[in-house]
Design an enzyme around this catalytic site. Sequence first.
Site, mmCIF file in Angstrom:
data_model
loop_
_atom_site.group_PDB
_atom_site.id
_atom_site.type_symbol
_atom_site.label_atom_id
_atom_site.label_comp_id
_atom_site.label_asym_id
_atom_site.label_seq_id
_atom_site.Cartn_x
_atom_site.Cartn_y
_atom_site.Cartn_z
ATOM 1 N N PHE A 234 0.809 -1.225 0.000
ATOM 2 C CA PHE A 234 0.000 0.000 0.000
ATOM 3 C C PHE A 234 0.836 1.265 0.000
ATOM 4 C CE2 PHE A 234 -2.021 -3.444 2.462
ATOM 5 C CZ PHE A 234 -2.923 -3.844 1.489
ATOM 6 N N GLY A 461 -0.487 -7.794 -5.027
ATOM 7 C CA GLY A 461 -1.882 -8.188 -4.833
ATOM 8 C C GLY A 461 -2.802 -7.548 -5.856
ATOM 9 N N LYS A 652 -12.819 -9.085 -13.092
ATOM 10 C CA LYS A 652 -12.942 -9.633 -11.728
ATOM 11 C C LYS A 652 -11.901 -8.994 -10.807
ATOM 12 C CE LYS A 652 -13.455 -14.150 -11.260
ATOM 13 N NZ LYS A 652 -13.301 -15.604 -10.946
ATOM 14 N N GLN A 657 -9.930 -4.811 -6.837
ATOM 15 C CA GLN A 657 -9.020 -3.735 -6.481
ATOM 16 C C GLN A 657 -9.786 -2.499 -6.020
ATOM 17 O OE1 GLN A 657 -6.321 -2.676 -9.609
ATOM 18 N NE2 GLN A 657 -4.643 -2.370 -8.203
ATOM 19 N N GLY A 720 -4.783 3.570 -14.426
ATOM 20 C CA GLY A 720 -4.473 2.897 -13.173
ATOM 21 C C GLY A 720 -5.614 3.012 -12.185
ATOM 22 N N GLY A 722 -5.357 1.434 -8.872
ATOM 23 C CA GLY A 722 -4.918 0.904 -7.578
ATOM 24 C C GLY A 722 -5.316 1.762 -6.397
ATOM 25 N N GLU A 723 -5.550 3.038 -6.641
ATOM 26 C CA GLU A 723 -5.765 3.940 -5.515
ATOM 27 C C GLU A 723 -7.124 4.604 -5.511
ATOM 28 O OE1 GLU A 723 -1.569 5.817 -4.730
ATOM 29 O OE2 GLU A 723 -1.841 5.548 -6.865
#
Lengths: 757, 162
Positions: A234, A461, A652, A657, A720, A722-723
């Site tokens: 993270f 992950g 999926k 995420q 992206g 991820g966040e």
Amino acid sequence: MTPEPRVIGLGLDRVDGPAKVTGAATYTMDVAVAGLLHAALVRSTFAIGTITSIETAQAAAAPGVVAVFTHHNAPRMKKPSWNLITPPPPVPLQDASVHHYGQYIAMVVAETPQQATAAAALIRVEHKAATASLSLDAPALKARSNPYFLDAKRGDVESALAAADITVDATFSTKANAHNPLGLFSTVAYWEGGRLVVHDSTQNPYLIRDSLAKVFSVSKDKVQVLVPYVGGAFGAGLRLWQHVILTAMAARAVGRPVKTVLTRPQMFTGIGHRPATIQRMRIGALRDGTITAIDHEATSTAAKVANVLYPVTLSTPATYRCDNVRGRDRQVRLDIPSPAHMRGPGEAEGNFALETALDEVAYAIGMDPIDLRMRNYAKVHPQTGLAWSSKALDECYRQGAERFGWADRTPRPRSMRDGHWLVGYGMAGVTYGHFQAKCHASLTVRDDGTVLVRSGATDIGQGTYTVITQVAADGLGLDPANVRFELGDTDLPRAPQAGGSGLATALSNAVRDATVNAIAALLSLASADHASPLHGCSARDVVVAGGRIHRKDDASRSETYGAILTRNGRSELTVQGSSAPSRAETGVLLGSLAVSRMGRAGRRLVEATHAIAPAGAFAAHFVEVRVDPLLGRLRVKRMVSAVDAGQVLNEKLARSQIVGGIVGGIGQALFEEITTDEGSGRVSNATLADYLVPVNADVPDIDVVFVGEPDSDNAVGVKGIGEIGLVGVAAAIGNAVHHATGKRLRSLPFTITELMD
Amino acid sequence: MSFEPPLVRTAVQVNGFERKLEADARLTLLDALRDVIGLTGTKKGCDQGACGACTVLLEGRRVLSCLTLAAQCDGRQVTTIEALAGDDLHPLQAAFIRRDAFQCGFCTSGQIMSAVALLDEGRAGSDDEIREFMSGNLCRCGAYPNIVAAIRDVAGGRNHDA
């Protein structure tokens, strides 16, 4: 020939799934090598001062102990290279000075972890402590203005505020959060001759390799960093940390492999944290909902020992159409362990202030919060006037609202109930950038029809193993089962960090490039070959499907990769691929600053370039909360998030995420706060029993929908994600709490005390 | 003063095999599994009994192996993640993959072992019950909704079979 469905986007199971559900996946702490020793670290119990004596004789004599290191006997090491975004820490154990609570002051190396830990407790330290500056509101602290040189503005904020029909002027605060990945950060290091091998819990193996090469004065090719699996990170794994240096130092000094596994309390001081902020947000608006001014000022904490690029107001000028905007960052340097980027760094804090204040504006003028956002929708990049590479935030609002049932909301606070529970609906929007960097990959086609793709990236992950397998299979028209992707090794082609929501874009485009190069290389073999059905073909004459290259003019004429290789006497063929951030990315940053400095003239100049503004992802979060007004209990009942993620690589995993980010956002909103003792800076809640993170019972069902089109700024069309799942959740929950209770909460995390009637 | 801990002799039945240990009395079951026996599927997330990553079955019941001394396990049956799959994955393992009930995978062994016990305890009757009785297993990646779905799938299948 009917086109096969594309492999990109399909919700395939994780390719690393079987290894993870059987316990076979090898994380850093699982690495065992012959002759392995174990380290325990001793930390300072005060924030700032000097060690006056450190007594290690008893520890050194304890059973199983091989070595004890302090500043008296630790080898002298060189400083790692400085860099702006992820600066290195000071080299540990080089002198008697202490700069923050929890600084490593001694290291014990023993045959077993139990022996090392027991011996570490025998070390006696005396120190002279000085008065430490530990919190944002410490008196006499001088904040530094514009510390990152990224402050931006347009128009005239003060005049617009003075002329506005209504203004909101509010102060927000967010607390320090700990990343707390479940995997304890670990390092295993050993030297083979002059070569250093390091297994590490990192998101950026190349940074670790290059830094350690500098620290130990060896060439970069003499250091190998391995990280096939990471137990979460993270953002905590984006930097080089002191325990990594110490482990490699000890391994060299004792001539045996050494393993360090941080303890959970050490995870609160040794691998960064999300810094605390205090923010002032002023918004001016007209009665019709036109936002005329946004002034965002944020002060965040930084360590004296290492400065980290951590702008909080950076996104604000890029968010709404408003003519008069100012984003100003300030920084206070404290005697604390270094903060680090944590999922949505800066944005998670800045968005909370902006999207909460917008809700306040909506209530002040009696307008629906979505209508307010749509009235001020930024159809072009608002700071530069450049066209977005893609943007479907309006669809996020629309589809999110529909799935959520936003129309059922009665706007008046405390107007919706379920028994004794107050019910609240809230929403927030998110505009999120991304940080791309150069990336390389290799791709090997074998004569048995299988493909090996390799790049020194990490999968913490987020699903890189799986989605890159899909990208390669898609580019070569292969069944993903015939593609294997290897990562997590600095002997593989150089890849950037898994961070800044940039790896999927960087790596998928590098691998796409490699597939194009592979087809070209295979065609150059086949094209010159009279025996090949592809004789005379160039790349534009063919398509790939079913593991074969087909002629476009006659799809029945085709050849497998294996056949091409075999006929040319090759068992395999390897090509490289690469990607780099588009020039537009730098362009929009420079353009934003030009507008800040030169005003309208700057804007005209930037617009004349007709460049595009690369868009990151966009999202809208919708939350229903329940508040028990007597007990102050707050439950998140359900959530809907609509995300413009560009080309989704695996539906999926992308959904997972986003859900994971949202759970992090629930933590930021409801639970997470590092607390420290005054004076010593001791983290007083440094366990997972005391520092609360969301548990299963805190998390409701979460509905995620993807909207939008592939992004036009990169070949694969990725953005992206991820966040972005985390960012905006706190504001959406806070806005729902206001709707439920009439209380406006401006400080994270929300507390029971504030919620009780 | 340095302290020489006594060595303790223990014979633990791990995944059906007897493992004889002559070890430091301070050795936890978790460290015995990971460092001595070499079964690293069981994870250390806190070593303080707060995260659930080290969950294993002791005599069929879920325990935190970081709070269990190896010496306490003499003659007792320990089951770890490594023993769940036969020729095929255990239904929970398969459901965890199908439902994408993990991301980094670090908490997964503990989640699955906890879920195995949960089903045996009869605590998987509803989503809320699953959420409540799986709340001792932290997942920082935030896979909780998918963990619930995976367990629901297997619990539903069981109810269906019965």
